[in-house]
Design a protein around this motif. Structure first.
Motif, PDB file in Angstrom:
ATOM      1  N   ALA A 175       1.062  -1.257   0.052  1.00  0.00           N
ATOM      2  CA  ALA A 175      -0.182  -0.184   0.101  1.00  0.00           C
ATOM      3  C   ALA A 175       1.099   0.813  -0.056  1.00  0.00           C
ATOM      4  CB  ALA A 175      -1.351   0.187   1.350  1.00  0.00           C
ATOM      5  N   GLU A 176       2.516   0.473   0.468  1.00  0.00           N
ATOM      6  CA  GLU A 176       2.872   2.170   0.649  1.00  0.00           C
ATOM      7  C   GLU A 176       4.174   2.676  -0.343  1.00  0.00           C
ATOM      8  OE1 GLU A 176       3.567   1.985   5.074  1.00  0.00           O
ATOM      9  OE2 GLU A 176       1.990   1.406   5.588  1.00  0.00           O
ATOM     10  N   THR A 177       3.809   1.938  -1.516  1.00  0.00           N
ATOM     11  CA  THR A 177       4.414   1.978  -2.109  1.00  0.00           C
ATOM     12  C   THR A 177       4.556   3.281  -3.033  1.00  0.00           C
ATOM     13  OG1 THR A 177       3.601   0.212  -3.411  1.00  0.00           O
ATOM     14  CG2 THR A 177       4.441   1.282  -5.059  1.00  0.00           C
ATOM     15  N   GLY A 178       3.564   4.266  -2.830  1.00  0.00           N
ATOM     16  CA  GLY A 178       3.942   5.976  -3.244  1.00  0.00           C
ATOM     17  C   GLY A 178       4.948   6.550  -2.463  1.00  0.00           C
ATOM     18  N   LEU A 179       4.994   5.762  -0.755  1.00  0.00           N
ATOM     19  CA  LEU A 179       5.933   6.585  -0.451  1.00  0.00           C
ATOM     20  C   LEU A 179       7.593   6.519  -1.014  1.00  0.00           C
ATOM     21  CD1 LEU A 179       4.274   6.432   3.655  1.00  0.00           C
ATOM     22  CD2 LEU A 179       4.412   8.495   1.567  1.00  0.00           C
ATOM     23  N   HIS A 180       7.555   5.269  -0.832  1.00  0.00           N
ATOM     24  CA  HIS A 180       9.009   4.468  -1.798  1.00  0.00           C
ATOM     25  C   HIS A 180       9.240   5.343  -2.841  1.00  0.00           C
ATOM     26  CE1 HIS A 180       9.593   0.556   1.008  1.00  0.00           C
ATOM     27  NE2 HIS A 180       8.278   1.351   1.228  1.00  0.00           N
ATOM     28  N   CYS A 181       8.232   5.210  -4.385  1.00  0.00           N
ATOM     29  CA  CYS A 181       8.979   6.073  -5.293  1.00  0.00           C
ATOM     30  C   CYS A 181       9.134   7.214  -5.216  1.00  0.00           C
ATOM     31  CB  CYS A 181       7.048   5.590  -6.421  1.00  0.00           C
ATOM     32  SG  CYS A 181       7.141   3.979  -6.717  1.00  0.00           S
ATOM     33  N   GLY A 182       8.579   7.932  -3.409  1.00  0.00           N
ATOM     34  CA  GLY A 182       8.447   9.689  -3.299  1.00  0.00           C
ATOM     35  C   GLY A 182       9.947   9.725  -3.307  1.00  0.00           C
ATOM     36  N   ILE A 183      10.459   8.544  -2.541  1.00  0.00           N
ATOM     37  CA  ILE A 183      11.655   8.914  -2.086  1.00  0.00           C
ATOM     38  C   ILE A 183      12.755   8.222  -3.362  1.00  0.00           C
ATOM     39  CG2 ILE A 183      13.639   7.000  -1.136  1.00  0.00           C
ATOM     40  CD1 ILE A 183      11.961   7.144   0.993  1.00  0.00           C
ATOM     41  N   TYR A 184      12.398   7.437  -4.318  1.00  0.00           N
ATOM     42  CA  TYR A 184      13.173   7.363  -5.344  1.00  0.00           C
ATOM     43  C   TYR A 184      13.466   8.742  -6.675  1.00  0.00           C
ATOM     44  CZ  TYR A 184      13.928   2.494  -3.466  1.00  0.00           C
ATOM     45  OH  TYR A 184      14.069   2.167  -3.039  1.00  0.00           O
ATOM     46  N   ARG A 185      12.099   9.063  -6.960  1.00  0.00           N
ATOM     47  CA  ARG A 185      11.950   9.940  -7.801  1.00  0.00           C
ATOM     48  C   ARG A 185      12.581  11.649  -6.895  1.00  0.00           C
ATOM     49  NH1 ARG A 185       6.300   9.081  -7.719  1.00  0.00           N
ATOM     50  NH2 ARG A 185       6.296  10.902  -6.110  1.00  0.00           N
ATOM     51  N   ARG A 186      12.838  11.743  -5.881  1.00  0.00           N
ATOM     52  CA  ARG A 186      13.035  12.915  -5.083  1.00  0.00           C
ATOM     53  C   ARG A 186      14.693  12.960  -4.652  1.00  0.00           C
ATOM     54  NH1 ARG A 186      10.994  17.890  -2.525  1.00  0.00           N
ATOM     55  NH2 ARG A 186      12.844  18.004  -1.565  1.00  0.00           N
ATOM     56  N   PHE A 187      15.464  11.501  -4.836  1.00  0.00           N
ATOM     57  CA  PHE A 187      17.021  11.412  -4.106  1.00  0.00           C
ATOM     58  C   PHE A 187      17.224  10.364  -5.510  1.00  0.00           C
ATOM     59  CE2 PHE A 187      14.488  12.241  -0.410  1.00  0.00           C
ATOM     60  CZ  PHE A 187      15.149  13.716  -0.266  1.00  0.00           C
ATOM     61  N   PRO A 188      18.186  10.969  -6.614  1.00  0.00           N
ATOM     62  CA  PRO A 188      18.515  10.151  -8.169  1.00  0.00           C
ATOM     63  C   PRO A 188      19.635   9.213  -6.598  1.00  0.00           C
ATOM     64  CG  PRO A 188      17.995  12.069  -8.063  1.00  0.00           C
ATOM     65  CD  PRO A 188      18.212  12.242  -7.117  1.00  0.00           C
ATOM     66  N   GLN A 189      20.297   9.221  -5.977  1.00  0.00           N
ATOM     67  CA  GLN A 189      21.592   8.209  -5.721  1.00  0.00           C
ATOM     68  C   GLN A 189      20.211   7.300  -4.591  1.00  0.00           C
ATOM     69  OE1 GLN A 189      20.103  11.180  -4.159  1.00  0.00           O
ATOM     70  NE2 GLN A 189      20.745  11.289  -2.046  1.00  0.00           N
ATOM     71  N   ALA A 190      19.559   7.127  -4.564  1.00  0.00           N
ATOM     72  CA  ALA A 190      19.004   6.134  -2.734  1.00  0.00           C
ATOM     73  C   ALA A 190      18.468   5.346  -3.534  1.00  0.00           C
ATOM     74  CB  ALA A 190      18.039   6.569  -3.207  1.00  0.00           C
ATOM     75  N   GLY A 191      19.159   4.417  -3.524  1.00  0.00           N
ATOM     76  CA  GLY A 191      18.793   2.604  -3.986  1.00  0.00           C
ATOM     77  C   GLY A 191      18.425   1.686  -3.486  1.00  0.00           C
ATOM     78  N   ALA A 192      17.888   1.720  -2.056  1.00  0.00           N
ATOM     79  CA  ALA A 192      17.136   0.819  -1.035  1.00  0.00           C
ATOM     80  C   ALA A 192      16.978   1.843  -0.440  1.00  0.00           C
ATOM     81  CB  ALA A 192      18.216  -0.014  -0.394  1.00  0.00           C
ATOM     82  N   ALA A 193      15.075   1.363  -0.175  1.00  0.00           N
ATOM     83  CA  ALA A 193      14.564   2.251   0.672  1.00  0.00           C
ATOM     84  C   ALA A 193      13.768   0.998   1.814  1.00  0.00           C
ATOM     85  CB  ALA A 193      13.856   3.041   0.540  1.00  0.00           C
ATOM     86  N   LEU A 194      13.851   1.078   3.208  1.00  0.00           N
ATOM     87  CA  LEU A 194      13.190  -0.245   4.330  1.00  0.00           C
ATOM     88  C   LEU A 194      12.040   1.161   4.904  1.00  0.00           C
ATOM     89  CD1 LEU A 194      16.364  -1.540   5.513  1.00  0.00           C
ATOM     90  CD2 LEU A 194      14.698  -2.418   3.708  1.00  0.00           C
ATOM     91  N   HIS A 195      10.795  -0.035   5.402  1.00  0.00           N
ATOM     92  CA  HIS A 195       9.990   0.887   5.824  1.00  0.00           C
ATOM     93  C   HIS A 195      10.199  -0.652   7.058  1.00  0.00           C
ATOM     94  CE1 HIS A 195       5.940   2.333   8.164  1.00  0.00           C
ATOM     95  NE2 HIS A 195       5.807   1.184   7.055  1.00  0.00           N
ATOM     96  N   GLY A 196      10.468   0.754   8.698  1.00  0.00           N
ATOM     97  CA  GLY A 196      10.279  -0.047   9.201  1.00  0.00           C
ATOM     98  C   GLY A 196       9.080  -0.280  10.399  1.00  0.00           C
ATOM     99  N   HIS A 197       9.235  -0.680  11.708  1.00  0.00           N
ATOM    100  CA  HIS A 197       7.657  -0.913  11.984  1.00  0.00           C
ATOM    101  C   HIS A 197       8.066  -1.067  13.395  1.00  0.00           C
ATOM    102  CE1 HIS A 197       3.273  -0.247  11.517  1.00  0.00           C
ATOM    103  NE2 HIS A 197       3.452  -0.587  12.976  1.00  0.00           N
ATOM    104  N   SER A 198       8.522  -0.446  14.500  1.00  0.00           N
ATOM    105  CA  SER A 198       9.581  -0.776  15.993  1.00  0.00           C
ATOM    106  C   SER A 198       8.462   0.111  16.630  1.00  0.00           C
ATOM    107  CB  SER A 198      10.543  -0.949  16.226  1.00  0.00           C
ATOM    108  OG  SER A 198      10.633   0.653  16.906  1.00  0.00           O
TER     109      SER A 198
END
Lengths: 187, 187, 187, 187
Positions: D58-81
């Motif tokens: 469901a939160e794919t839009g947040l991952h893509c928001g990161i990749y669109r903004r930061f060309p150097q971003a290669g990996a994103a993690l969403h945790g839930h501690s």
């Protein structure tokens, strides 16, 4: 026991009564999460080692104190958790546990409505003197449960066999963790 | 469940509804982290064992109470964590959980903006009487979630199948752990 | 060390003194829970790498400071736990540990009745300057134990060999966890 | 991530940017501790799935928001501690972390003397609206770190590659755990 953080460093020890009455107990100085094959030795009921070249756990006298007093005791465990250490440092001469479903793990307590009073003893490097105080606590409270705390040091529990002692240790550590959590909450 | 500390000693139990309507449930007296092949038995919807020589978990009546009431329930879990035990001892007749993303694990809650009210019941060794109180709580609150707490004892959750029940238990335990943390902080 | 949460991210490092006097130490930038075969390198007592193309841990200077000062030190560990980080941020220039059975893991403390005073040093990215402060703390307190804390950063311990250093780290982390628990309780 | 309790129930998700610019991301509804071989799918930079029959997190839009903004971003993690959830529920619009050695895991912070300000965003099931608020927070604070919190929900971090993102998540969760511990202590 190691994976739950109950035997840090060389702390903690484990014993069982053998069919011939001897006691098998972990040797001194080993990490109890990595007990080698020769990490266990046998002693008599007074804690005297059968192999004179091996040194039993320093607290062998406490294990033997249990086996001498309780003929039905078949296994004893000494653990060393953070909750047991912290609570025993704060407690008076007893810790009372009441209202826990897991109290059913203790004998003579058919329901969770009962309570157990665990003696808390001052730590002492003179094990004979410490055992004398344990015996005194047993004499003073005939309803004492099969377990006690040593201040700043840890917990002892025993049962008819090793699975029973492990269940009892797990139930006791669970209730001590609950007590510590409850004491933390602002009143 | 054992690796997360949810089934200390012999606490906790697990059941599923079989295709023919019978209930498979863990037997009494086993450690649920080490269930042997014959550690599971079958009972009917009223909790009567099919094999008269085996004893089902003491709380079979609570599992059957769930399956009788909710035809869509396919699996039920009873866990016994430190947060559930401590919170249930402090709570009134309900614990309300609100504002958690993980509320999405509960049915009829499309968003995290909703809240669930978990009934908290007094512990009772008379399981029929305890189940009567559970039924009363369900009747009193038609919006009750698929779960409840027993004071000093633990949590019950259910779902259509076992993966669903595990997800729900994990989400609930996570939120209870958060609640306990939040209550701890000085205000 | 990783499974206990003592080496988060690239934090923490490990060294041993080799029979010929060189120091083997973990390289910079690796996660210490997953050290590859070539993740360890050798330096001399002043921290100069033997292989000029490899970069030792940034804190090699602190390890060498230990080996230069204590000829009997054979292994040194730097861990980075939550209790050590939180306590060191709150503490003054020393943390005193008293009344713990596990104090027996420290030398010259035959009984739990003794106490150890752990120096707490300000964190500094200039390792030479930080080591100078460590040396100052050692000079100021001749009874200093084989360990110290760096504020917001972690703990250093050493012993004659690696099993000894691991036992000491485990005992120290256990006591720091107890201290943090005790400080949390409302007074 | 599962063994550390960071992905309870179906929470948490993981993505990487592929060499051709597509994004590989975990699918919706799986437990992230048990990702099956087909539990990962590919989407374009706007989050549109390549295989129309698969549903991305469901939160794919947040991952893509990161990749669109930061060309150097290669990996994103969403945790839930638990610490991230509890702290984010208590915090205002930012959480500031200062004085931790592990701040070195964040870019542009050569020393522990720096601080990072993590944005804390209101949770929202409308992911496009949530991403708009994330973008606003990035615009408002040019010194924002590669991470943010969503209230009651969890943490997002990103880095050039997956090992870097894992180190950063571990460092961040460590510091959040320390913050929660410190807030707990009576003042």
């Amino acid at each position: 026991m190691d994976s739950r953080g109950w035997v840090p460093a060389t702390a903690g020890n484990i014993s069982v009564r053998l069919p011939d009455g001897r006691i098998a107990i972990t040797r001194s100085g080993f990490h109890k999460g990595f007990i080698p094959e020769d990490g266990v030795m046998t002693v008599d009921l007074d804690g005297r080692p059968e192999q004179s070249n091996l040194r039993p756990s320093a607290e062998t006298g406490l294990h033997c104190g249990i086996y001498r007093r309780f003929p039905q005791a078949g296994a004893a465990l000494h653990g060393h958790s953070v909750p047991a250490t912290v609570l025993s440092r704060l407690a008076g001469p007893q810790v009372t546990l009441a209202g826990y479903e897991l109290l059913k793990a203790f004998p003579g307590l058919p329901t969770h409505e009962a309570a157990i009073r665990l003696p808390v003893l001052e730590n002492d490097q003179d094990i004979a003197r410490l055992q004398a105080r344990v015996t005194e606590a047993w004499d003073a409270d005939p309803a004492h449960p099969p377990g006690y705390l040593i201040r700043g040091h840890g917990v002892y529990v025993w049962a008819e066999d090793m699975p029973g002692a492990l269940l009892r240790l797990e139930a006791l550590e669970f209730m001590l963790a609950c007590e510590l959590e409850a004491r933390r909450l602002p009143r």
